[in-house]
Enzyme design. Structure first.
Site, PDB file in Angstrom:
ATOM      1  N   ASP A   1     -81.857  11.688  61.974  1.00  0.00           N
ATOM      2  CA  ASP A   1     -80.837  12.429  62.719  1.00  0.00           C
ATOM      3  C   ASP A   1     -79.469  11.932  62.249  1.00  0.00           C
ATOM      4  O   ASP A   1     -79.388  10.881  61.614  1.00  0.00           O
ATOM      5  CB  ASP A   1     -80.998  12.207  64.234  1.00  0.00           C
ATOM      6  CG  ASP A   1     -80.443  13.373  65.046  1.00  0.00           C
ATOM      7  OD1 ASP A   1     -81.233  14.220  65.507  1.00  0.00           O
ATOM      8  OD2 ASP A   1     -79.202  13.460  65.199  1.00  0.00           O
TER       9      ASP A   1
ATOM     10  N   ARG B   1     -64.678  20.952  76.127  1.00  0.00           N
ATOM     11  CA  ARG B   1     -65.441  19.696  76.050  1.00  0.00           C
ATOM     12  C   ARG B   1     -64.643  18.535  75.483  1.00  0.00           C
ATOM     13  O   ARG B   1     -65.018  17.385  75.679  1.00  0.00           O
ATOM     14  CB  ARG B   1     -66.702  19.889  75.207  1.00  0.00           C
ATOM     15  CG  ARG B   1     -67.649  20.874  75.824  1.00  0.00           C
ATOM     16  CD  ARG B   1     -69.064  20.346  75.808  1.00  0.00           C
ATOM     17  NE  ARG B   1     -69.964  21.304  76.415  1.00  0.00           N
ATOM     18  CZ  ARG B   1     -71.120  21.678  75.894  1.00  0.00           C
ATOM     19  NH1 ARG B   1     -71.526  21.169  74.753  1.00  0.00           N
ATOM     20  NH2 ARG B   1     -71.882  22.534  76.519  1.00  0.00           N
TER      21      ARG B   1
END
Ligand SMILES: C[S@@+](CC[C@H](N)C(=O)[O-])C[C@H]1O[C@@H](n2cnc3c(N)ncnc32)[C@H](O)[C@@H]1O
Length: 269
Positions: A145, A35
């Site tokens: 978050d 990734r």
């Protein structure tokens, strides 16, 4: 072309992310290489060593976020794990509204809220339950978050709605955007959610004790000691009788003191 990562660099990266964010990437070597290789090359890096040197010395927030975004998921959707929302409406809300009938203030936290679908679902349930009385309550949901990208989407509040969205909610809580199949959460619901950046590894220093904490599909990335320490912090930050809701595929260490009520649903005695 895929770059290779040395054992030493892999270890440095894994330990840094683990220590700072609790996220355990020790079994994700292939994922890291797969990734990150392309992105790092487009940023001008020719090796993982150079990037990791840079990351560890500067601790640049954007670079850290890039790594976390590439290696974890912000996947979420409205009414995910719907059994929780049914329980919330039928059992939790009547109980906490009764408990707070004098101060008319509820403390609900969506910890790891991603792009906002979870806290907005909670806010819609509360609005349904309180009806016109909602205006006389402070029932704002705290939604946190670490991902800025997710929080930006959450604050924007524009979504493609799933087929399963109840027509009643679509009508009451969304406005159609100009683009086809895009809907914006109404201002009334947006005002019921406060989005904040918060790293769940940090001490919990919010003003009030929580009545309900949703922390679902977040701890899946954490190792057991990190998870246990976080659940202990949740416990200490909650009022007696408060609820903790975790993802249905997750488990909770019973020694911490929470009582099991229903799948993925716990109560502080
Ligand atoms: C898969 S999403 C879950 C969203 C939602 N709770 C749900 O169940 O659909 C996991 C979220 O946890 C956040 N997260 C992971 N580690 C975190 C940390 N240390 N502090 C705060 N948030 C974190 C990620 O950024 C991501 O948005």
């Amino acid at each position: 072309m895929e770059m290779t990562i040395t054992d030493a660099d892999f270890l440095r990266l894994v330990q840094f992310i683990q220590k700072s964010y609790g996220i355990d990437l020790s079994k994700k070597r292939q994922l890291i290489v797969g990734r990150l290789s392309y992105t790092l090359q487009t940023m001008g890096y020719t090796s993982f060593t150079a990037f990791i040197d840079h990351l560890l010395s500067t601790r640049n927030a954007n670079d850290i976020e890039l790594v976390i975004n590439k290696l974890t998921t912000n996947y979420t959707f409205f009414m995910r794990e719907e059994a929780h929302f049914n329980f919330f409406k039928r059992t939790i809300l009547p109980e906490i509204v009764q408990k707070h009938k004098k101060d008319r203030s509820l403390s609900i936290w969506s910890a790891g809220c991603s792009s906002g679908e979870e806290p907005y679902t909670i806010a819609m349930c509360i609005r349904d339950y309180l009806g016109p009385q909602a205006a006389t309550w402070d029932a704002r949901v705290l939604a946190t978050d670490i991902s800025q990208r997710a929080l930006t989407l959450a604050k924007e509040g524009v979504y493609e709605l799933p087929e399963t969205m109840p027509p009643e909610w679509k009508r009451r809580y969304f406005q159609a955007e100009k683009e086809p199949n895009r809907f914006r959460v109404t201002q009334e619901i947006k005002d019921q959610v406060q989005f904040r950046t918060f790293n769940l590894m940090d001490p919990i220093r919010f003003m009030t004790k929580f009545d309900v904490i949703f922390c679902r599909n977040v701890m899946i990335y954490f190792d057991q000691p990190t998870k246990d320490a976080l659940v202990r912090r949740f416990y200490d930050a909650s009022s007696p009788g408060a609820y903790l809701l975790i993802g249905h595929s997750e488990t909770l260490n019973r020694d911490i003191g929470y009582q099991f009520l229903a799948p993925a649903t716990f109560k502080k005695p």
